[in-house]
Design a protein around this motif. Structure first.
Motif, PDB file in Angstrom:
ATOM      1  N   ALA A   1      37.502  48.981  41.647  1.00 11.69           N
ATOM      2  CA  ALA A   1      37.332  48.032  42.745  1.00 11.69           C
ATOM      3  C   ALA A   1      36.120  47.137  42.507  1.00 11.69           C
ATOM      4  CB  ALA A   1      37.196  48.775  44.069  1.00 11.69           C
ATOM      5  N   ALA A   2      35.024  47.718  41.994  1.00  9.64           N
ATOM      6  CA  ALA A   2      33.830  46.925  41.711  1.00  9.64           C
ATOM      7  C   ALA A   2      34.101  45.901  40.606  1.00  9.64           C
ATOM      8  CB  ALA A   2      32.678  47.845  41.315  1.00  9.64           C
ATOM      9  N   LEU A   3      34.868  46.307  39.602  1.00  4.04           N
ATOM     10  CA  LEU A   3      35.247  45.372  38.542  1.00  4.04           C
ATOM     11  C   LEU A   3      36.135  44.265  39.103  1.00  4.04           C
ATOM     12  CD1 LEU A   3      35.641  44.425  35.609  1.00  4.04           C
ATOM     13  CD2 LEU A   3      37.416  46.185  35.382  1.00  4.04           C
ATOM     14  N   ASN A   4      37.129  44.622  39.887  1.00  3.63           N
ATOM     15  CA  ASN A   4      38.055  43.623  40.423  1.00  3.63           C
ATOM     16  C   ASN A   4      37.362  42.639  41.363  1.00  3.63           C
ATOM     17  OD1 ASN A   4      40.429  44.232  39.053  1.00  3.63           O
ATOM     18  ND2 ASN A   4      40.984  45.855  40.500  1.00  3.63           N
ATOM     19  N   ASP A   5      36.287  43.070  42.001  1.00  4.97           N
ATOM     20  CA  ASP A   5      35.525  42.149  42.849  1.00  4.97           C
ATOM     21  C   ASP A   5      34.937  41.002  42.039  1.00  4.97           C
ATOM     22  OD1 ASP A   5      36.037  43.508  45.182  1.00  4.97           O
ATOM     23  OD2 ASP A   5      34.126  44.592  45.214  1.00  4.97           O
ATOM     24  N   ARG A   6      34.770  41.206  40.738  1.00  2.00           N
ATOM     25  CA  ARG A   6      34.177  40.179  39.873  1.00  2.00           C
ATOM     26  C   ARG A   6      35.213  39.374  39.094  1.00  2.00           C
ATOM     27  NH1 ARG A   6      28.717  41.549  38.514  1.00  2.00           N
ATOM     28  NH2 ARG A   6      28.820  39.801  37.041  1.00  2.00           N
ATOM     29  N   LEU A   7      36.464  39.791  39.136  1.00  2.00           N
ATOM     30  CA  LEU A   7      37.508  39.132  38.362  1.00  2.00           C
ATOM     31  C   LEU A   7      38.249  38.104  39.202  1.00  2.00           C
ATOM     32  CD1 LEU A   7      39.081  42.211  36.523  1.00  2.00           C
ATOM     33  CD2 LEU A   7      37.642  40.439  35.487  1.00  2.00           C
ATOM     34  N   ALA A   8      38.665  37.016  38.564  1.00  2.00           N
ATOM     35  CA  ALA A   8      39.488  36.029  39.261  1.00  2.00           C
ATOM     36  C   ALA A   8      40.872  36.585  39.556  1.00  2.00           C
ATOM     37  CB  ALA A   8      39.593  34.756  38.416  1.00  2.00           C
ATOM     38  N   VAL A   9      41.389  37.415  38.654  1.00  2.00           N
ATOM     39  CA  VAL A   9      42.691  38.064  38.830  1.00  2.00           C
ATOM     40  C   VAL A   9      42.474  39.562  38.670  1.00  2.00           C
ATOM     41  CG1 VAL A   9      45.063  38.281  38.003  1.00  2.00           C
ATOM     42  CG2 VAL A   9      43.924  36.053  37.929  1.00  2.00           C
ATOM     43  N   ALA A  10      42.754  40.332  39.719  1.00  2.00           N
ATOM     44  CA  ALA A  10      42.532  41.780  39.676  1.00  2.00           C
ATOM     45  C   ALA A  10      43.426  42.448  38.642  1.00  2.00           C
ATOM     46  CB  ALA A  10      42.790  42.393  41.054  1.00  2.00           C
ATOM     47  N   VAL A  11      42.934  43.530  38.059  1.00  2.00           N
ATOM     48  CA  VAL A  11      43.716  44.288  37.088  1.00  2.00           C
ATOM     49  C   VAL A  11      44.030  45.661  37.677  1.00  2.00           C
ATOM     50  CG1 VAL A  11      42.713  43.082  35.113  1.00  2.00           C
ATOM     51  CG2 VAL A  11      41.663  45.210  35.912  1.00  2.00           C
ATOM     52  N   PRO A  12      45.196  46.232  37.348  1.00  2.00           N
ATOM     53  CA  PRO A  12      45.542  47.564  37.845  1.00  2.00           C
ATOM     54  C   PRO A  12      44.905  48.655  36.996  1.00  2.00           C
ATOM     55  CG  PRO A  12      47.336  46.716  36.523  1.00  2.00           C
ATOM     56  CD  PRO A  12      46.301  45.625  36.582  1.00  2.00           C
ATOM     57  N   MET A  13      44.812  49.851  37.554  1.00  2.00           N
ATOM     58  CA  MET A  13      44.265  50.980  36.801  1.00  2.00           C
ATOM     59  C   MET A  13      45.090  51.274  35.563  1.00  2.00           C
ATOM     60  SD  MET A  13      41.710  53.101  36.799  1.00  2.00           S
ATOM     61  CE  MET A  13      41.052  53.493  38.432  1.00  2.00           C
ATOM     62  N   ALA A  14      46.389  50.925  35.589  1.00  2.00           N
ATOM     63  CA  ALA A  14      47.245  51.198  34.430  1.00  2.00           C
ATOM     64  C   ALA A  14      46.735  50.534  33.167  1.00  2.00           C
ATOM     65  CB  ALA A  14      48.673  50.736  34.719  1.00  2.00           C
ATOM     66  N   ARG A  15      45.971  49.457  33.295  1.00  2.00           N
ATOM     67  CA  ARG A  15      45.398  48.826  32.096  1.00  2.00           C
ATOM     68  C   ARG A  15      44.565  49.816  31.278  1.00  2.00           C
ATOM     69  NH1 ARG A  15      44.175  43.013  31.695  1.00  2.00           N
ATOM     70  NH2 ARG A  15      45.777  41.929  32.909  1.00  2.00           N
ATOM     71  N   PHE A  16      43.938  50.771  31.959  1.00  2.00           N
ATOM     72  CA  PHE A  16      42.965  51.647  31.308  1.00  2.00           C
ATOM     73  C   PHE A  16      43.554  52.994  30.891  1.00  2.00           C
ATOM     74  CE2 PHE A  16      40.666  48.672  33.994  1.00  2.00           C
ATOM     75  CZ  PHE A  16      39.746  48.161  33.095  1.00  2.00           C
ATOM     76  N   ARG A  17      44.805  53.265  31.240  1.00  2.00           N
ATOM     77  CA  ARG A  17      45.541  54.445  30.800  1.00  2.00           C
ATOM     78  C   ARG A  17      44.757  55.755  30.996  1.00  2.00           C
ATOM     79  NH1 ARG A  17      50.011  53.151  27.975  1.00  2.00           N
ATOM     80  NH2 ARG A  17      49.946  54.977  26.617  1.00  2.00           N
ATOM     81  N   PRO A  18      44.290  56.012  32.227  1.00  2.00           N
ATOM     82  CA  PRO A  18      43.557  57.256  32.470  1.00  2.00           C
ATOM     83  C   PRO A  18      44.496  58.444  32.619  1.00  2.00           C
ATOM     84  CG  PRO A  18      43.808  56.096  34.519  1.00  2.00           C
ATOM     85  CD  PRO A  18      44.409  55.200  33.455  1.00  2.00           C
TER      86      PRO A  18
END
Length: 273
Positions: free
Chosen positions: A159-176
């Motif tokens: 959420a903190a990262l997405n607050d700084r991005l113009a287009v939010a990314v899903p957690m799936a990008r990071f494959r946890p």
């Protein structure tokens, strides 16, 4: 209160994963996680770093193997190799390990999707691949994951990262494997040991991220340039080893993990420098 909010396994390295409600934690990671991979004719692993089209393939696990699915190429059923299957020397980064080759009928299916020769290989004995880092202890092993049995992330840091991005990314990008809710942003950088329900993990070091996090998780397309990597760097989440998000972890106490399990911090240390 912190709790486990997401639980994911990835049966085939670099293909799509599965959200599950519970899973068994083994010494090399979650049961069934990254025990298969695609290899080239020399036995070297193939990932979405080289072939983004792998993102379009999904996997269904069966009692005797896998079903590979692609929106344009249909399905391909594969059985887990038995003791009579060919064993080759597989390679994941610098690690060499024996793997058994999967059914040859999948070869044409994979070649048509990837536009290159590829075979499915199965890690029949995870004990043959020690964790190859100074952050591991004797007797610790890993599946076909890049380096560690588990990856832990938190909803708050995304959420903190997405607050700084113009287009939010899903957690799936990071494959946890394990996603934790209820933490403060970036708190995981200071965690050293945690308890989730009845299991315990040692958080070994931050996870250096690669080009895969810039790809759309279901297509492999890159729509926002190199994001979120530049923004993570600008936020201070980079070291000499790379741009970081999430924590690589090693099981210390085994058992079941379930969505909703409480999360307790057992030990903390210094965060990113």
């Amino acid at each position: 209160m912190m709790q486990l909010a997401g639980l994911f396994t990835y049966p085939v390295k670099s293909l799509r994963g599965h959200a599950v409600d519970e899973a068994t934690l083994e010494p090399c990671g979650l049961t069934g996680d990254r025990r298969w991979m695609l290899v080239d004719p020399d036995g070297r692993f193939i990932t979405r770093r080289q072939v983004p089209a792998m993102a379009a393939m999904s996997v269904e696990t069966t009692v005797d193997g896998l079903i590979l699915r692609h929106p344009d190429h249909g399905d391909c059923r594969v059985t887990t190799p038995d003791a009579t299957a060919p064993v080759i020397d597989g390679r994941v980064w610098k690690d060499e390990l024996p793997v058994r080759l999967g059914n040859p009928q999948a070869d044409g299916f994979l070649a048509a999707i990837l536009d290159r020769p590829a075979r499915l290989a199965w890690q029949h004995d995870p004990r043959r691949r020690p964790i190859a880092t100074a952050h591991a202890r004797p007797g610790e092993h890993v599946s076909l994951a890049d380096g560690f049995p588990l990856l832990v992330t938190t909803e708050a840091s995304l959420a903190a990262l997405n607050d700084r991005l113009a287009v939010a990314v899903p957690m799936a990008r990071f494959r946890p494997n394990l996603v934790i809710a209820g933490a403060t942003p970036w708190a995981e950088d200071r965690w050293r040991r945690i308890r989730i329900g009845d299991v315990e993990l040692r958080l070994a070091l931050p996870c250096a991220r690669c080009i895969v996090v810039t790809q759309q998780p279901d297509t492999g397309e890159r729509l926002e340039g190199n994001e979120p990597l530049p923004t993570l760097r600008a936020m201070g989440h980079a070291t000499t080893a790379g741009i970081m998000f999430g924590q690589n972890a090693v099981p210390e106490r085994l058992g079941k993990v379930r969505i909703g399990d409480p999360v307790e911090i057992i030990e903390t240390g210094e965060g990113l420098g």
